[in-house]
Design an enzyme around this catalytic site. Structure first.
Site, PDB file in Angstrom:
ATOM      1  CD  GLU A   1      -8.276 -15.128   2.862  1.00  0.00           C
ATOM      2  OE1 GLU A   1      -7.347 -15.498   2.129  1.00  0.00           O
ATOM      3  OE2 GLU A   1      -8.887 -14.057   2.663  1.00  0.00           O
TER       4      GLU A   1
ATOM      5  CE  LYS B   1      -4.468 -19.234  -6.693  1.00  0.00           C
ATOM      6  NZ  LYS B   1      -4.614 -20.087  -5.517  1.00  0.00           N
TER       7      LYS B   1
ATOM      8  CG  HIS C   1       4.272   3.378  25.812  1.00  0.00           C
ATOM      9  ND1 HIS C   1       4.480   4.003  27.023  1.00  0.00           N
ATOM     10  CD2 HIS C   1       5.437   2.734  25.518  1.00  0.00           C
ATOM     11  CE1 HIS C   1       5.721   3.787  27.420  1.00  0.00           C
ATOM     12  NE2 HIS C   1       6.324   3.010  26.537  1.00  0.00           N
TER      13      HIS C   1
ATOM     14  CD  GLU D   1     -11.684  -5.646  -3.279  1.00  0.00           C
ATOM     15  OE1 GLU D   1     -11.531  -6.527  -4.176  1.00  0.00           O
ATOM     16  OE2 GLU D   1     -12.358  -5.847  -2.251  1.00  0.00           O
TER      17      GLU D   1
ATOM     18  CE  LYS E   1     -13.479 -12.100  -2.986  1.00  0.00           C
ATOM     19  NZ  LYS E   1     -12.664 -13.146  -3.598  1.00  0.00           N
TER      20      LYS E   1
ATOM     21  N   GLY F   1      -3.271 -17.745  -2.148  1.00  0.00           N
ATOM     22  CA  GLY F   1      -2.933 -16.317  -2.110  1.00  0.00           C
ATOM     23  C   GLY F   1      -2.141 -15.929  -0.874  1.00  0.00           C
ATOM     24  NE  ARG F   2      -5.397 -18.715   3.895  1.00  0.00           N
ATOM     25  CZ  ARG F   2      -6.371 -19.063   3.073  1.00  0.00           C
ATOM     26  NH1 ARG F   2      -6.730 -18.250   2.092  1.00  0.00           N
ATOM     27  NH2 ARG F   2      -6.990 -20.213   3.211  1.00  0.00           N
TER      28      ARG F   2
HETATM   29  O1  F6P Z   1      -9.870 -12.275   0.093  1.00  0.00           O
HETATM   30  C1  F6P Z   1      -9.978 -13.380  -0.710  1.00  0.00           C
HETATM   31  C2  F6P Z   1      -8.789 -13.564  -1.607  1.00  0.00           C
HETATM   32  O2  F6P Z   1      -9.089 -14.555  -2.502  1.00  0.00           O
HETATM   33  C3  F6P Z   1      -7.502 -13.898  -0.848  1.00  0.00           C
HETATM   34  O3  F6P Z   1      -7.411 -15.213  -0.500  1.00  0.00           O
HETATM   35  C4  F6P Z   1      -6.490 -13.444  -1.810  1.00  0.00           C
HETATM   36  O4  F6P Z   1      -5.230 -13.345  -1.241  1.00  0.00           O
HETATM   37  C5  F6P Z   1      -7.078 -12.125  -2.242  1.00  0.00           C
HETATM   38  O5  F6P Z   1      -8.470 -12.375  -2.309  1.00  0.00           O
HETATM   39  C6  F6P Z   1      -6.573 -11.576  -3.540  1.00  0.00           C
HETATM   40  O6  F6P Z   1      -6.831 -12.444  -4.608  1.00  0.00           O
HETATM   41  P1  F6P Z   1      -6.125 -12.277  -5.992  1.00  0.00           P
HETATM   42  O7  F6P Z   1      -4.661 -12.433  -5.815  1.00  0.00           O
HETATM   43  O8  F6P Z   1      -6.710 -13.327  -6.869  1.00  0.00           O
HETATM   44  O9  F6P Z   1      -6.440 -10.903  -6.530  1.00  0.00           O
END
Ligand code: F6P
Length: 541
Positions: free
Chosen positions: A355, A207, A386, A213, A506, A269-270
């Protein structure tokens, strides 16, 4: 402190009711009302919710609904659907419901109808997916795409992974789908080790297009790809697409914005798996199946918006979560799907629920004096039996369970489905009714063994029952939990749509990254534990 909620008459009434009900066993409740199993159940949009095996009586739901009305739940629901800026701390509308609204709907954000944009992106995605799936989108050496690698994390990964698994039955089997999320290089390496770059499409899903990452993995993917195509930069356009709200950053990364599928800041995002973030899903299952999923989402949205509260599935599930969290003081909820296709559903729900509702500050900026979001976890049904069910049956904690089951399998073979469904029914029955010491004794069990073999029961569960797993049902299930989460947040007066709690880690990680380099000269000024761990890491390099 936020005294309003816990000092309201509706809350006090629930506290008193809890004291009346806490000692009553589900055995008694079922014995008292032979029709309880039919009466405490509700059906909507093809989902049957049996909530009779909960620690409630005929008054509980009414009292919970009074609480919901006291916080104006119906108005809060309308505020969401109407695009009010209910994500207060980020000043944003929350309109995942607009992503699945039909073409002729109208939803205004800052006076502008967003539905035409939503459908323009869906159409662009569909056209792209048709080309890739039919083999007419060619890689730079003229070969069709056979592998798709989605690079994203959090909402840009969990929804796509879950939906791909959930809809695998409907997927095009000659397309290999891979997902890379962890910044651990192993994730990337293992996902790409057997892929031919000239047949591979990378989807960079972020987003913000700033998440470390994802940006690290995206850069590695770019390097991996270029190293294998003789550094031919022009080949990128055929092998990299972006899903983002941030065109500037996408262009700066080197992806042509023609190859970008857009979404908007009013999609969290979620809550984004049915936006452009769903491109990998659409590639796997095709535009028609994707639209069927959207239709399912929309049906649940309509149900949530228009059904009276006492027959409203997300409202009932949300209120029961409040009941267990705040009155029984349950800490966790187990989500237990009895369908292998939903194997990633609990993992997906973890971000959605935790979240969203893992907050201790109210929208008024004060600290709560009640518990908020429960811990959600789970595994597909019989595997869990199990593994951890022992603790749910005989442990010391109360763990409300959501069982999800289907009448028909998408893969009907022999007795599998009967065995599967018999198990889910047996589990909720065993949890609710247990096995008394008398019953155990009557089986001739040695006296000393009786307490070990006794089951107290009185352990609550919901059972969600649908005919068969389908794209529509997936949309309905996800929307059901999304709205249940919102209901809980309205009761708790928290912002379910921000996630400030992930920021501190972060920021600290950014500071630590350069410090891990042994040649870094400046003094370490963390606490003594962190300093020592950094020194040890340096020594290992
Ligand atoms: O973990 C925080 C967060 O902002 C989430 O809400 C989101 O889904 C994720 O990081 C990834 O964010 P992006 O889509 O901006 O890379």
């Amino acid at each position: 402190m936020n005294p309003a909620l816990t000092s309201s008459p509706q809350w006090h009434a629930l506290e008193a009711h809890y004291n009346d009900i806490r000692g009553i066993h589900l055995r008694e409740m079922f014995a008292k009302n032979p029709r309880r199993g039919q009466e405490l159940a509700v059906e909507g949009v093809g989902l049957y919710l049996d909530y009779s095996k909960n620690r409630i009586d005929g008054d509980t739901l009414g009292l919970l609904l009074n609480l919901a009305k006291s916080v104006d739940l119906p108005a809060r629901v309308e505020a969401m659907f109407n695009g009010e800026k209910i994500n207060l701390t980020e000043g944003r509308a929350v309109l995942h419901t607009a992503l699945r609204a039909p073409r002729d709907a109208s939803v205004l954000v800052d006076g502008q109808n967003v539905i035409p944009d939503v459908h323009a992106v869906l159409d662009k995605m569909a056209a792209f997916c048709e080309r890739v799936r039919s083999g007419t989108w060619l890689g730079h050496t003229g070969k069709p795409i056979r592998n798709v690698v989605n690079i994203g994390i959090g909402g840009s990964d969990l929804g796509p992974v879950m939906a791909y698994e959930a809809l695998r039955h409907f997927s095009q089997r000659d397309l290999t789908m891979r997902f890379v999320s962890n910044v651990d290089a192993t994730d990337f390496v293992e996902a790409t080790v057997d892929l031919d770059p000239t047949e591979t499409l990378f989807i960079i899903a972020s987003k913000t297009f700033t998440t470390i990452e994802t940006m690290t993995n995206a850069q590695t993917a770019r390097d991996w790809f270029l190293a294998r195509v003789d550094g031919e930069e022009s080949a990128i356009a055929k092998h990299f697409v972006a899903l983002s709200t941030n065109a500037e950053k996408v262009a700066a990364f080197g992806i042509d914005t023609q190859n970008m599928f857009e979404f908007w800041d009013w999609v969290g995002g979620r809550y984004s798996m049915e936006s452009a973030i769903g491109l990998s899903t659409m590639l796997a299952v095709g535009p028609d199946v994707f639209r069927r999923m959207l239709a399912g989402f929309h049906e649940m949205d309509q149900h949530f918006r228009t059904t009276p509260l006492e027959k409203n599935l997300p409202v009932i599930m949300g209120l029961l979560a409040v009941w267990y969290s705040n009155f029984f003081r349950a800490e966790t909820t187990a989500v237990l799907p009895y369908d292998q296709y939903l194997k990633r559903f609990p993992a997906y729900l973890q971000q959605l629920t935790m979240e969203s509702n893992g907050k201790y500050i109210t929208t008024a900026g004060t600290e709560v004096d009640y518990d908020t979001g429960m811990i959600y976890w789970g595994e597909p049904g019989t595997n869990g039996q199990h593994s951890f069910y022992q603790l749910i049956h005989q442990g010391t904690r109360l763990i409300p369970c959501d069982f999800i089951a289907f009448g028909k399998s998408l893969n009907p073979i022999g007795a599998h489905q009967d065995i599967l469904v018999a198990n889910v029914l047996a589990q909720s029955e065993a949890l609710a009714f247990g096995k008394t010491a008398e019953e155990v004794k009557s089986e001739g069990t040695a006296k000393w063994l009786v307490p070990h073999r006794e089951f107290q029961g009185n352990r609550p569960s919901n059972t969600l029952f649908a005919e068969q797993m389908s794209p529509e049902v997936l949309g309905k299930l996800v929307a059901l939990y999304e709205h249940s989460v919102y209901v809980q947040s309205v009761i708790w007066n928290i912002d379910a749509f921000d996630q400030w709690g992930v920021e501190l880690g972060k920021v600290l990680a950014k500071k630590i990254i350069p410090e891990l380099d042994a040649s870094h000269s400046s003094d370490l000024n963390h606490d003594s534990s962190t300093n020592e761990l950094i020194r040890r890491y340096r020594a290992m390099q």
